[in-house]
Scaffold this active site. Structure first.
Site, PDB file in Angstrom:
ATOM      1  N   HIS A 114      -5.694   9.473  -9.283  1.00  0.00           N
ATOM      2  CA  HIS A 114      -4.985   8.867 -10.413  1.00  0.00           C
ATOM      3  C   HIS A 114      -5.257   9.659 -11.683  1.00  0.00           C
ATOM      4  O   HIS A 114      -4.388   9.898 -12.488  1.00  0.00           O
ATOM      5  CB  HIS A 114      -5.451   7.431 -10.641  1.00  0.00           C
ATOM      6  CG  HIS A 114      -4.860   6.465  -9.669  1.00  0.00           C
ATOM      7  ND1 HIS A 114      -3.528   6.163  -9.651  1.00  0.00           N
ATOM      8  CD2 HIS A 114      -5.408   5.712  -8.698  1.00  0.00           C
ATOM      9  CE1 HIS A 114      -3.288   5.285  -8.696  1.00  0.00           C
ATOM     10  NE2 HIS A 114      -4.410   4.997  -8.109  1.00  0.00           N
TER      11      HIS A 114
ATOM     12  N   GLU B 126     -13.801   1.745 -16.169  1.00  0.00           N
ATOM     13  CA  GLU B 126     -13.883   1.075 -14.876  1.00  0.00           C
ATOM     14  C   GLU B 126     -14.568  -0.252 -15.109  1.00  0.00           C
ATOM     15  O   GLU B 126     -15.765  -0.296 -15.403  1.00  0.00           O
ATOM     16  CB  GLU B 126     -14.662   1.956 -13.888  1.00  0.00           C
ATOM     17  CG  GLU B 126     -13.909   3.226 -13.560  1.00  0.00           C
ATOM     18  CD  GLU B 126     -14.564   4.056 -12.456  1.00  0.00           C
ATOM     19  OE1 GLU B 126     -15.444   3.525 -11.748  1.00  0.00           O
ATOM     20  OE2 GLU B 126     -14.186   5.224 -12.327  1.00  0.00           O
TER      21      GLU B 126
ATOM     22  N   ALA C 173       0.846  -1.192   0.000  1.00  0.00           N
ATOM     23  CA  ALA C 173       0.000   0.000   0.000  1.00  0.00           C
ATOM     24  C   ALA C 173       0.882   1.241   0.000  1.00  0.00           C
ATOM     25  O   ALA C 173       1.867   1.309   0.727  1.00  0.00           O
ATOM     26  CB  ALA C 173      -0.904  -0.010   1.232  1.00  0.00           C
ATOM     27  N   ARG C 174       0.529   2.224  -0.847  1.00  0.00           N
ATOM     28  CA  ARG C 174       1.251   3.509  -0.934  1.00  0.00           C
ATOM     29  C   ARG C 174       2.763   3.336  -1.191  1.00  0.00           C
ATOM     30  O   ARG C 174       3.563   4.151  -0.760  1.00  0.00           O
ATOM     31  CB  ARG C 174       1.071   4.328   0.353  1.00  0.00           C
ATOM     32  CG  ARG C 174      -0.338   4.628   0.736  1.00  0.00           C
ATOM     33  CD  ARG C 174      -0.967   5.643  -0.207  1.00  0.00           C
ATOM     34  NE  ARG C 174      -2.315   5.990   0.235  1.00  0.00           N
ATOM     35  CZ  ARG C 174      -3.409   5.309  -0.087  1.00  0.00           C
ATOM     36  NH1 ARG C 174      -3.322   4.245  -0.863  1.00  0.00           N
ATOM     37  NH2 ARG C 174      -4.585   5.691   0.332  1.00  0.00           N
ATOM     38  N   SER C 175       3.131   2.269  -1.884  1.00  0.00           N
ATOM     39  CA  SER C 175       4.555   2.032  -2.168  1.00  0.00           C
ATOM     40  C   SER C 175       5.038   2.863  -3.343  1.00  0.00           C
ATOM     41  O   SER C 175       6.235   2.982  -3.567  1.00  0.00           O
ATOM     42  CB  SER C 175       4.762   0.550  -2.487  1.00  0.00           C
ATOM     43  OG  SER C 175       3.968   0.203  -3.606  1.00  0.00           O
TER      44      SER C 175
ATOM     45  N   ARG D   8      -2.667  11.599 -14.643  1.00  0.00           N
ATOM     46  CA  ARG D   8      -2.445  10.956 -15.946  1.00  0.00           C
ATOM     47  C   ARG D   8      -2.495  11.948 -17.086  1.00  0.00           C
ATOM     48  O   ARG D   8      -3.230  12.931 -17.027  1.00  0.00           O
ATOM     49  CB  ARG D   8      -3.499   9.873 -16.161  1.00  0.00           C
ATOM     50  CG  ARG D   8      -3.335   8.701 -15.252  1.00  0.00           C
ATOM     51  CD  ARG D   8      -4.208   7.558 -15.681  1.00  0.00           C
ATOM     52  NE  ARG D   8      -5.621   7.866 -15.661  1.00  0.00           N
ATOM     53  CZ  ARG D   8      -6.419   7.658 -14.636  1.00  0.00           C
ATOM     54  NH1 ARG D   8      -5.949   7.155 -13.520  1.00  0.00           N
ATOM     55  NH2 ARG D   8      -7.687   7.952 -14.702  1.00  0.00           N
TER      56      ARG D   8
ATOM     57  N   LYS E 271       3.600   2.065  -6.425  1.00  0.00           N
ATOM     58  CA  LYS E 271       3.473   1.132  -7.554  1.00  0.00           C
ATOM     59  C   LYS E 271       2.635   1.712  -8.693  1.00  0.00           C
ATOM     60  O   LYS E 271       2.944   1.504  -9.863  1.00  0.00           O
ATOM     61  CB  LYS E 271       2.905  -0.217  -7.095  1.00  0.00           C
ATOM     62  CG  LYS E 271       1.516  -0.161  -6.467  1.00  0.00           C
ATOM     63  CD  LYS E 271       1.112  -1.521  -5.917  1.00  0.00           C
ATOM     64  CE  LYS E 271      -0.316  -1.523  -5.361  1.00  0.00           C
ATOM     65  NZ  LYS E 271      -0.545  -0.539  -4.291  1.00  0.00           N
TER      66      LYS E 271
ATOM     67  N   ALA F 162      -9.483   0.804 -14.533  1.00  0.00           N
ATOM     68  CA  ALA F 162      -9.658   0.829 -13.077  1.00  0.00           C
ATOM     69  C   ALA F 162     -10.585  -0.311 -12.709  1.00  0.00           C
ATOM     70  O   ALA F 162     -11.720  -0.376 -13.176  1.00  0.00           O
ATOM     71  CB  ALA F 162     -10.233   2.177 -12.655  1.00  0.00           C
TER      72      ALA F 162
END
Ligand SMILES: [Zn+2]
Length: 408
Positions: free
Chosen positions: A274, A286, A234-236, A278, A238, A256
């Site tokens: 996000h 989605e 999480a929140r890395s 972009r 990526k 998504a």
């Protein structure tokens, strides 16, 4: 046409003389870069930078044969001294918009969306190169505008403006055989392996100062990995890593997978964050219906993320209920994972998939939590096996587990 890169760095050079950042501190040896300037066929100088004559001499060339000097951008700071015997530098194409120089090269000025001028140069041998100024992307490149002559080599500020490459790809000006070389390199990316990795993901490369490249010889262009799995906690970072990998490609379809989580406001705010990050040319859908998207031809796909796809499938097969799980749920889930992995294997479009790396932390307290963790681990392994490149992101740093730049 032969191009000698007298420098490959940003206008202030790399390391910047007045900067104490970690990138500047580690930009040593071949990673130290003078301001970008190109000597074309020993006769045409694109950008005149301090120490150009010395840089040319070190690269085994003389500026003695230079008959034309063209500048791409206003040079800040003290005026650069014009070495004796060199013609006076100019901006723009003499008698432009396109003209044949004394050197025998045809040159066309390329309008930019920022201060500066790009140059499209056609050599006496018919080879074509495009050189863009720092911080710039071509202005007014539209699909179908007829400007889709393919360049054999493009030299541009790919780290600062990856969208310039996306624009050139969109009109066919950059193709798989175009040698794409990053120049104007600044202190935004750690030198060495990290710079190579990032550029390789864009199908581009960097070369040290003093390199001489032959236009039209593209064997050294890295192949873009067709399928990439980006893992991380999480929140890395990526998702940022996954998005960055596709910044230099046009018309990316962002998939998504959280669309079915109705009423989840946290999810909605993450999707909009996000979206803000972009490029404008990207489209968003989605959906968790990934197999048909993977089977279609088309623009690159960014699928974010597989962990939400798994949640959706586990909802569908009743995986949270022990009785339903035992009564066909587990078998149904495994079949869906196999189907997805096979779709990744046979995908012909460029695909970047994002997933959560879990299972290394504490054991979930609930049986359903443990089941989810176990199934996500299996899913990640099944998809990773079908990808040319697998990257683990920890604290915003990408570790290549599998792929062409692993271990370099
Ligand atoms: Zn710095």
């Amino acid at each position: 046409m032969e191009v000698t890169l007298l420098g490959t760095g940003a206008p202030a050079g790399l390391p910047r003389p007045d900067c104490s950042c970690a990138v500047c501190a580690t930009s040593l040896g071949a990673d130290a870069r003078a301001a970008t300037a190109l000597l074309v066929d020993g006769a045409l100088l694109l950008d005149l930078t301090p120490g150009a004559a010395f840089a040319a001499a070190r690269a085994g060339h003389s500026l003695g044969g230079v008959r034309q000097v063209l500048l791409t951008h206003p040079h800040d700071g003290p005026p650069v001294e014009v070495p004796a015997g060199l013609p006076q530098p100019g901006r723009g194409v003499p008698d432009g918009p396109e003209s044949t120089l004394l050197t025998g090269h045809r040159v066309r000025a390329v309008a930019m969306d920022s201060p500066g001028t790009g140059y499209a140069v056609t050599g006496p041998d018919g080879q074509r190169l495009l050189y863009l100024p720092p911080g710039g992307a071509p202005a007014g490149l539209e699909e179908g505008s007829g400007s889709a002559e393919r360049y054999d080599m493009v030299l541009a500020d790919l780290v600062g403006r990856p969208d310039a490459l996306a624009k050139l790809r969109a009109v066919g000006a950059v193709g798989p055989t175009t040698d794409v070389v990053a120049v104007h390199l600044d202190h935004d990316v750690p030198p060495g392996a990290e710079l190579r990795r990032r550029l390789a993901a864009a199908g581009a490369r960097a070369v040290p100062d003093g390199s001489t490249l032959v236009v039209g010889v593209y064997e050294d262009v890295p192949d873009v990995s067709r399928r990439t799995l980006v893992l991380g906690g999480a929140r890395s970072g990526k998702s940022v890593e996954a998005e960055r990998r596709l910044e230099s490609f046009p018309d990316v379809l962002y998939v998504a997978t959280g669309g079915t989580r109705g009423g989840d406001t946290e999810w909605a705010s993450r999707v909009s964050a996000h979206r803000d990050r972009r490029p404008g040319s990207w489209r968003t859908v989605e959906t968790c219906d990934l197999v048909p998207l993977l089977a279609q031809d088309g623009a690159p796909l960014l699928i974010d993320c597989l962990s939400l796809w798994l949640t959706d499938v586990m909802d569908a097969v009743g995986a949270w209920d022990d009785a339903q799980w035992a009564d066909g749920g587990e078998r149904a889930l495994r079949a869906r994972v196999v189907e997805l992995a096979e779709a990744v294997r046979s995908a012909r479009r460029t695909v970047v998939l994002v997933s959560n790396e879990v299972g290394s932390g504490i054991v979930p307290a609930t049986a359903s939590g443990r089941r989810y963790r176990d199934e996500l681990g299996r899913l990640n392994a099944a998809v990773a096996a079908e990808c040319e490149e697998v990257v683990l992101v920890v604290a915003g740093q990408a570790l290549v587990l599998r792929g062409p730049t692993a271990g370099v």
